[in-house]
Design an enzyme around this catalytic site. Structure first.
Site, mmCIF file in Angstrom:
data_model
loop_
_atom_site.group_PDB
_atom_site.id
_atom_site.type_symbol
_atom_site.label_atom_id
_atom_site.label_comp_id
_atom_site.label_asym_id
_atom_site.label_seq_id
_atom_site.Cartn_x
_atom_site.Cartn_y
_atom_site.Cartn_z
ATOM 1 N N LYS A 1 -4.658 -9.362 -6.678
ATOM 2 C CA LYS A 1 -5.876 -9.633 -5.896
ATOM 3 C C LYS A 1 -7.013 -8.711 -6.335
ATOM 4 C CE LYS A 1 -6.084 -8.026 -1.780
ATOM 5 N NZ LYS A 1 -5.892 -7.614 -0.383
ATOM 6 N N LYS B 1 -11.215 -3.574 -3.728
ATOM 7 C CA LYS B 1 -12.147 -2.462 -3.932
ATOM 8 C C LYS B 1 -11.411 -1.153 -4.154
ATOM 9 C CE LYS B 1 -13.032 -2.774 0.992
ATOM 10 N NZ LYS B 1 -13.926 -3.187 2.015
ATOM 11 N N LYS C 1 0.814 -1.218 0.000
ATOM 12 C CA LYS C 1 0.000 0.000 0.000
ATOM 13 C C LYS C 1 0.845 1.264 0.000
ATOM 14 C CE LYS C 1 -4.426 -1.601 1.405
ATOM 15 N NZ LYS C 1 -5.575 -1.521 2.259
HETATM 16 P P1 AMP Z 1 -11.007 -5.466 3.020
HETATM 17 O O1 AMP Z 1 -11.734 -5.180 1.758
HETATM 18 O O2 AMP Z 1 -9.526 -5.340 2.828
HETATM 19 O O3 AMP Z 1 -11.546 -4.730 4.197
HETATM 20 O O4 AMP Z 1 -11.239 -7.012 3.298
HETATM 21 C C1 AMP Z 1 -12.306 -7.523 4.047
HETATM 22 C C2 AMP Z 1 -12.295 -9.025 4.016
HETATM 23 O O5 AMP Z 1 -12.443 -9.513 2.679
HETATM 24 C C3 AMP Z 1 -11.006 -9.650 4.554
HETATM 25 O O6 AMP Z 1 -11.327 -10.813 5.278
HETATM 26 C C4 AMP Z 1 -10.252 -10.008 3.313
HETATM 27 O O7 AMP Z 1 -9.365 -11.084 3.490
HETATM 28 C C5 AMP Z 1 -11.375 -10.391 2.354
HETATM 29 N N1 AMP Z 1 -10.976 -10.153 0.958
HETATM 30 C C6 AMP Z 1 -10.713 -8.954 0.387
HETATM 31 N N2 AMP Z 1 -10.371 -9.102 -0.905
HETATM 32 C C7 AMP Z 1 -10.395 -10.440 -1.159
HETATM 33 C C8 AMP Z 1 -10.126 -11.236 -2.318
HETATM 34 N N3 AMP Z 1 -9.773 -10.690 -3.475
HETATM 35 N N4 AMP Z 1 -10.260 -12.575 -2.208
HETATM 36 C C9 AMP Z 1 -10.634 -13.150 -1.030
HETATM 37 N N5 AMP Z 1 -10.898 -12.457 0.091
HETATM 38 C C10 AMP Z 1 -10.780 -11.121 0.038
#
Ligand code: AMP
Ligand code: TRP
Length: 335
Positions: free
Chosen positions: A198, A201, A113
C-alpha cells in the site's frame, strides 16, 4: 440526516492514497449537501509510535491545511483535532473494558505495524482500533468514508456498538451502526516501488509515494522512476493480471481523470509505459499542485487555521456530549 465522520493521522505528509482513497470523497460527500460532516485530525492516534511534540502540533496544522486545500470547507464541515475533544479518550476506556482481546488480535494493521517486535509495541498501538471506534460512535456517525484498508477497523466499531447496545441499552439502537463508505476508483493506491504494498506516508522510501507537498518536478521524477514491467501497457483486465504496478498506474490515472482503470487501459493499452507515465505526470501535476500551493498559502497564517480548529472542536464537543452523558448514565456512572 446523514452524519459523516472521518479522520486522518497527522503524521508526516498526506500522500496520494489519502487524497484519492479518502479526502477527495470527503469533499464529494460534503458537497452533496444533505449531511452534517465532521473531519477529525487524530493526533492521539499519532502517538502510538514515538513522537516529537512540536512536530505533532505542526503536523496537525498541516493536515488541517491539506483538508481545506483539497476542498473541505470549514463553513460547511467541522475540522477539529481529536485531542481537543476529551470525549474520545473518555469513551475509549469504556469501550476498552467491553472489547475482548480476541477481537483486537485479529486486526491485521497491528500485525503489520508491530511486525516481529510485538512485545515492544505500545499498548496504544494494540488498542488503536478501540480509540477509532470511540471517534466514530461518540458522534453517532451514520457514514464513514475511508480507504479499503480501514474496513476491518470499521467492522470492529460496529461490533463494539452492537455489544454496547445489547448489554447496556436493552437491545435498543443506542449507538448508530456506522456504514463504511469505500468509494471512487482508487480505494487502495499502491506503492510506486512495489505494486503489492500500500502507498503509505510512513513507508521508508519517499520514492514510493506522491506527497501532497511534492512540487511538479518531484512528482514527475517519481512517476518516471515508478516500477513497471518489461511488457507494453495492458489493454484489459486479463492482460493486467499479475502486473500490479501496471494496474496501479492505470488506476491512479483513471481516478485522477474521473474515469476508470478500464478507460485508462483503452487509452494506453499496447503502448510503451513511457507514454502512460508522461500523461500521468502531467495529470498528477495539474490536479495536485493547485492543492499544494493553496496549502502553503494557508500555512502562512497559522492563527487562521487554529481558529478553524477551535471552532470545529467546539462543534464536535457539542455534538458528542449528549451521547457521552447518556453512555455514562447507562453504564451506571456519576456525571
Ligand atoms: P492514514 O494515513 O492511515 O491516517 O489514512 C487516512 C485515510 O486515508 C484512511 O481513510 C485510509 O483508508 C486512507 N488511505 C491511506 N492510504 C491509502 C492508500 N494507499 N489507498 C487508499 N486509501 C488510503
Ligand atoms: N485509522 C484510520 C487510519 O489510519 C484513521 C482514523 C482514526 C479514522 N479514527 C478514525 C478514520 C475514525 C475514520 C474514522 O487511516
Amino acid at each position: 440526516m446523514k452524519r459523516i465522520l472521518s479522520c486522518m493521522q497527522p503524521t508526516n505528509n498526506l500522500q496520494l492514497g489519502n487524497y484519492l482513497g479518502a479526502l477527495r470523497n470527503w469533499v464529494k460527500l460534503q458537497d452533496d449537501g444533505d449531511s452534517e460532516c465532521l473531519y477529525g485530525i487524530v493526533d492521539l492516534h499519532a502517538i502510538t509510535v514515538k513522537h516529537d511534540p512540536a512536530a505533532l502540533t505542526n503536523a496537525t496544522r498541516s493536515a488541517a491545511a491539506a483538508y481545506i486545500a483539497a476542498g473541505v470547507d470549514p463553513k460547511k464541515s467541522s475540522i477539529f483535532a481529536q485531542s481537543a475533544v476529551p470525549a474520545h479518550s473518555q469513551m475509549m476506556w469504556l469501550f476498552s473494558c467491553m472489547t475482548p482481546m480476541g477481537w483486537l488480535n485479529r486486526m491485521t494493521q497491528f500485525k503489520e505495524k508491530a511486525g516481529k517486535k510485538k512485545d515492544q509495541a505500545s499498548l496504544g498501538l494494540y488498542s488503536y482500533p478501540v480509540l477509532m471506534a470511540a471517534d466514530i460512535l461518540i458522534y453517532q456517525a451514520t457514514h464513514v468514508p475511508v480507504g479499503d484498508d480501514q474496513k476491518q477497523h470499521l467492522e470492529l466499531a460496529r461490533d463494539i456498538a452492537a455489544s454496547f447496545n445489547q448489554h447496556y441499552a436493552g437491545g435498543d439502537t443506542f449507538f448508530t451502526m456506522p456504514e463504511p463508505v469505500i468509494m471512487g476508483e482508487a480505494t487502495r493506491v499502491m506503492s510506486l516501488r512495489d505494486g503489492t504494498a500500500k502507498m503509505s506516508k510512513s513507508a521508508e522510501s519517499d520514492m514510493s509515494r506522491i506527497n501532497l507537498t511534492d512540487d511538479a518536478d518531484t512528482i514527475a521524477n517519481k512517476i518516471r522512476k515508478a516500477k513497471t514491467d518489461p511488457g507494453a501497457v495492458p489493454s484489459n483486465k486479463e492482460e493486467a493480471e499479475g502486473r500490479p504496478e501496471a494496474l496501479n498506474l492505470l488506476t491512479i490515472y483513471g481516478a485522477l481523470s474521473d474515469t476508470s482503470a478500464e478507460a485508462s487501459m483503452a487509452e494506453f493499452g499496447g503502448q510503451q509505459f513511457s507514454v502512460l507515465k508522461n500523461a500521468l505526470s502531467d495529470l498528477a501535476v495539474a490536479k495536485l499542485t493547485p492543492i499544494t500551493s493553496r496549502m502553503n498559502e494557508l500555512l502562512t497564517d497559522p492563527a487562521e487555521i487554529d481558529a478553524i480548529l477551535a471552532k470545529g472542536a467546539e462543534k464536535a464537543r457539542a455534538l458528542s456530549q449528549p451521547t457521552v452523558d447518556e453512555t455514562m448514565k447507562l453504564m451506571g456512572f456519576w456525571s
